[in-house]
Write a protein that holds these residues in place. Structure first.
Motif, PDB file in Angstrom:
ATOM      1  N   GLY A   1      42.246  96.140  56.495  1.00 47.06           N
ATOM      2  CA  GLY A   1      43.600  96.375  56.027  1.00 47.06           C
ATOM      3  C   GLY A   1      43.668  97.682  55.275  1.00 47.06           C
ATOM      4  N   HIS A   2      44.628  97.819  54.442  1.00 45.79           N
ATOM      5  CA  HIS A   2      44.829  98.913  53.504  1.00 45.79           C
ATOM      6  C   HIS A   2      45.655 100.087  54.021  1.00 45.79           C
ATOM      7  CE1 HIS A   2      44.313 101.073  49.815  1.00 45.79           C
ATOM      8  NE2 HIS A   2      43.812 102.100  50.434  1.00 45.79           N
TER       9      HIS A   2
ATOM     10  N   PHE B   1      40.953  95.920  64.708  1.00 42.00           N
ATOM     11  CA  PHE B   1      42.347  95.656  64.357  1.00 42.00           C
ATOM     12  C   PHE B   1      42.568  95.897  62.878  1.00 42.00           C
ATOM     13  CE2 PHE B   1      40.342  91.540  63.702  1.00 42.00           C
ATOM     14  CZ  PHE B   1      40.908  91.094  62.521  1.00 42.00           C
ATOM     15  N   ASN B   2      43.795  96.253  62.552  1.00 41.32           N
ATOM     16  CA  ASN B   2      44.236  96.392  61.176  1.00 41.32           C
ATOM     17  C   ASN B   2      45.400  95.438  61.000  1.00 41.32           C
ATOM     18  OD1 ASN B   2      45.971  97.506  58.900  1.00 41.32           O
ATOM     19  ND2 ASN B   2      44.073  98.671  58.696  1.00 41.32           N
ATOM     20  N   ALA B   3      45.332  94.616  59.985  1.00 42.24           N
ATOM     21  CA  ALA B   3      46.350  93.590  59.779  1.00 42.24           C
ATOM     22  C   ALA B   3      47.679  94.153  59.289  1.00 42.24           C
ATOM     23  CB  ALA B   3      45.836  92.551  58.789  1.00 42.24           C
ATOM     24  N   GLY B   4      47.698  95.393  58.862  1.00 45.08           N
ATOM     25  CA  GLY B   4      48.941  95.991  58.393  1.00 45.08           C
ATOM     26  C   GLY B   4      49.183  95.681  56.940  1.00 45.08           C
ATOM     27  N   SER B   5      50.387  95.266  56.611  1.00 42.81           N
ATOM     28  CA  SER B   5      50.756  95.040  55.216  1.00 42.81           C
ATOM     29  C   SER B   5      51.763  93.910  55.113  1.00 42.81           C
ATOM     30  CB  SER B   5      51.367  96.315  54.636  1.00 42.81           C
ATOM     31  OG  SER B   5      51.771  96.118  53.309  1.00 42.81           O
TER      32      SER B   5
ATOM     33  N   ALA C   1      56.788  92.316  57.404  1.00 35.14           N
ATOM     34  CA  ALA C   1      55.431  91.986  56.974  1.00 35.14           C
ATOM     35  C   ALA C   1      54.595  91.667  58.211  1.00 35.14           C
ATOM     36  CB  ALA C   1      55.473  90.785  56.042  1.00 35.14           C
ATOM     37  N   SER C   2      53.293  91.911  58.135  1.00 38.47           N
ATOM     38  CA  SER C   2      52.441  91.611  59.283  1.00 38.47           C
ATOM     39  C   SER C   2      51.137  90.971  58.826  1.00 38.47           C
ATOM     40  CB  SER C   2      52.143  92.882  60.089  1.00 38.47           C
ATOM     41  OG  SER C   2      51.450  93.824  59.305  1.00 38.47           O
TER      42      SER C   2
ATOM     43  N   LEU D   1      48.880  89.544  66.521  1.00 43.13           N
ATOM     44  CA  LEU D   1      49.534  90.272  65.447  1.00 43.13           C
ATOM     45  C   LEU D   1      50.915  89.656  65.239  1.00 43.13           C
ATOM     46  CD1 LEU D   1      49.679  92.669  63.489  1.00 43.13           C
ATOM     47  CD2 LEU D   1      50.452  94.062  65.401  1.00 43.13           C
ATOM     48  N   ILE D   2      51.159  89.137  64.052  1.00 43.02           N
ATOM     49  CA  ILE D   2      52.412  88.448  63.734  1.00 43.02           C
ATOM     50  C   ILE D   2      53.255  89.350  62.830  1.00 43.02           C
ATOM     51  CG2 ILE D   2      53.449  86.376  62.712  1.00 43.02           C
ATOM     52  CD1 ILE D   2      51.601  85.704  65.028  1.00 43.02           C
ATOM     53  N   ARG D   3      54.538  89.452  63.142  1.00 41.44           N
ATOM     54  CA  ARG D   3      55.498  90.191  62.319  1.00 41.44           C
ATOM     55  C   ARG D   3      56.552  89.207  61.828  1.00 41.44           C
ATOM     56  NH1 ARG D   3      54.563  95.772  61.374  1.00 41.44           N
ATOM     57  NH2 ARG D   3      53.474  96.595  63.175  1.00 41.44           N
TER      58      ARG D   3
END
Length: 132
Positions: free
Chosen positions: A39-40, A56-60, A70-71, A91-93
């Protein structure tokens, strides 16, 4: 290594490959990972790196700079399996109350509030305020 210290989606595969090395934090007694999540950087993404790695990056959840939702990421598979098996990421938004987050930050006296408000309203990094 990334020039910024962060590994972003647009970095080269050679820089991204460094994330798949074992470190003091992960230990050296296990095989190097095939899948890495982190993340970050506030921008969600998932992609293959080379032929054998998935990143993968989970986002924020509360301050995204790619879209105003939000993700988070859901992982499916068998953890620490000795055998290869099915694995997936999703990936969930989800929407969140940006106006409430802004009001809470204002009421708390958040330093550099204008920049934070810009990020939440535009889903752009505060360094881009002058170009908006």
């Amino acid at each position: 290594e990334s020039s910024s210290g962060y590994v972003r989606q647009e970095e080269s595969d050679s820089i991204k490959q460094t994330l798949f090395r074992n470190t003091d934090a992960t230990g050296y007694d296990n095989p190097e990972p095939d899948v890495v999540g982190y993340g970050h950087i506030h921008k969600a993404y998932q992609q293959s790196v080379g032929k054998a790695h998935f990143l993968f990056n989970a986002g924020s959840v509360g301050n995204p700079t790619d879209e105003a939702t939000a993700s988070y990421v859901v992982l499916r598979g068998v953890l620490n399996s000795a055998e290869s098996g099915p694995f997936s990421t999703e990936l969930i938004r989800v929407p969140y109350d940006i106006e409430r987050a802004i009001a809470l930050a204002r009421d708390a006296g958040l330093p550099d509030f204008a920049a934070y408000e810009f990020e939440l309203r535009t889903a752009r990094y505060r360094g881009e305020m002058d170009t908006a």
